[in-house]
Motif scaffolding. Structure first.
Motif, short mmCIF file in Angstrom:
data_model
loop_
_atom_site.label_atom_id
_atom_site.label_comp_id
_atom_site.label_asym_id
_atom_site.label_seq_id
_atom_site.Cartn_x
_atom_site.Cartn_y
_atom_site.Cartn_z
N ASP A 139 -3.48 23.99 -9.53
CA ASP A 139 -3.63 22.85 -8.62
C ASP A 139 -4.60 21.86 -9.23
O ASP A 139 -5.64 22.25 -9.78
N LEU A 140 -4.25 20.55 -9.11
CA LEU A 140 -5.11 19.52 -9.70
C LEU A 140 -6.46 19.50 -9.02
O LEU A 140 -7.47 19.18 -9.63
N ARG A 141 -6.48 19.80 -7.73
CA ARG A 141 -7.76 19.82 -6.99
C ARG A 141 -7.94 21.20 -6.36
O ARG A 141 -8.07 21.34 -5.15
N GLU A 182 0.84 -1.21 0.00
CA GLU A 182 0.00 0.00 0.00
C GLU A 182 0.87 1.25 0.00
O GLU A 182 0.63 2.20 -0.74
N GLU A 183 1.93 1.22 0.84
CA GLU A 183 2.81 2.39 0.91
C GLU A 183 3.55 2.58 -0.42
O GLU A 183 3.75 3.70 -0.88
N VAL A 207 1.17 4.22 -2.75
CA VAL A 207 1.00 5.64 -2.46
C VAL A 207 2.20 6.43 -2.96
O VAL A 207 2.06 7.48 -3.58
N ASP A 243 1.83 11.94 -9.49
CA ASP A 243 1.26 13.28 -9.29
C ASP A 243 2.31 14.34 -9.58
O ASP A 243 2.04 15.36 -10.17
N ARG A 244 3.55 14.06 -9.11
CA ARG A 244 4.62 15.04 -9.30
C ARG A 244 4.91 15.22 -10.78
O ARG A 244 5.15 16.32 -11.25
N GLY A 258 -2.53 17.83 -4.74
CA GLY A 258 -3.12 18.64 -5.81
C GLY A 258 -3.83 19.87 -5.29
O GLY A 258 -4.78 20.36 -5.88
N ASN A 272 2.19 17.30 -12.10
CA ASN A 272 2.37 18.68 -11.67
C ASN A 272 3.54 19.34 -12.37
O ASN A 272 3.51 20.52 -12.66
N LYS A 277 2.04 6.76 -6.58
CA LYS A 277 1.03 7.74 -6.96
C LYS A 277 1.59 9.15 -6.79
O LYS A 277 1.37 10.02 -7.61
N MET A 278 2.37 9.34 -5.69
CA MET A 278 2.94 10.67 -5.45
C MET A 278 3.90 11.05 -6.57
O MET A 278 3.93 12.18 -7.04
N GLN A 307 -5.01 8.30 2.27
CA GLN A 307 -4.48 7.38 1.25
C GLN A 307 -3.00 7.68 0.98
O GLN A 307 -2.19 6.77 0.83
#
Lengths: 164, 71
Positions: free
Chosen positions: A93-95, A7-8, A11, A18-19, B24, A22, A14-15, B50
């Motif tokens: 920002d994505l969100r 799981e880690e 994550v 995301d980077r 984000g 970004n 995913k980071m 998460q």
């Protein structure tokens, strides 16, 4: 890097993803041609606005055109920069809808709206009781200016309180 | 709500900007959450949990609940 469990690892992956996303939207200089396009767009829009203003004041054509151009130049070039340049220079920002700035903006807008409503009611009552006769246009312009300043000030206060 | 977001972030040696990029959102959002000035939405809270590989209640608790940080 060692990961304790899957799981880690997921994550962290995913980071990194995301980077990468970004980094694609990260701040970087815009190409020169986009700055030129922004200036060209702003110039054309300024001329168009000044011609419309001048056409509505045919007695003082050049004076009206000049004033129209002075008023329209900054907003027009800003609009051009927003359209052609900001995609390169502004990090999105994505969100963004989850960001605290949106909360501050909503708080500022709703607070300013209530202020304007109360101010309008108070001024209306005073004018009715005192039977004063005032021009509507300057009052409305002052009201617009005050509401914008009020919203801006409220935003800054919210930001200051959250950041201190 | 109270949270241990700053501790979890520092455990991973991430800056606030790193976490903001991962989530984000803006860096000011991360600062506000860490200082307890802003309660994130449920989707953002899920995303934070998460990101750190834990449950929401491991990161966020109500004011009168003791928060135990398990790195």
């Amino acid at each position: 890097m060692l990961y304790v469990n899957a799981e880690e690892y997921s994550v962290s992956r995913k980071m990194r993803e995301d980077r990468i996303v970004n980094d694609q939207t990260a701040k970087r200089p815009a190409p020169v041609v986009h700055h030129l396009l922004a200036i060209a767009f702003g110039t054309i829009l300024t001329i168009a606005v000044s011609l419309v203003v001048a056409a509505s004041n045919s007695d003082d054509f050049w004076l009206a055109a000049g004033i129209g151009a002075l008023c329209a130049a900054y907003p027009s070039v800003s609009l051009g920069a927003w359209i052609f340049v900001s995609n390169h220079t502004v990090t999105r920002d994505l969100r963004g809808e989850e960001s605290v700035e949106l909360i501050w903006m909503k708080q500022a807008a709703s607070g300013a709206f209530l202020d304007v409503l109360i101010a309008t009611l108070a001024v209306t009552v005073v004018l009715m009781i005192g039977r004063f006769d005032v021009d509507a246009l300057p009052v409305l312009l002052i009201l617009i200016g005050l509401s914008a300043a009020d919203a801006g000030l409220r935003y800054l206060v919210s930001r200051y309180r959250a950041m201190r | 709500m109270r949270n241990n977001l700053a501790e979890r972030r520092l455990d991973r040696q991430w800056t606030q900007a790193d976490l903001a990029r991962a989530l984000g959102v803006s860096r000011q959002t991360v600062i506000s959450i860490e200082r307890g000035r802003f309660d994130p939405s449920l989707p953002l809270a899920f995303l934070i949990a998460q990101t750190f590989g834990c449950r929401i209640e491991d990161v966020f608790t109500s004011e009168n609940t003791t928060l135990i940080h398990r790195p």
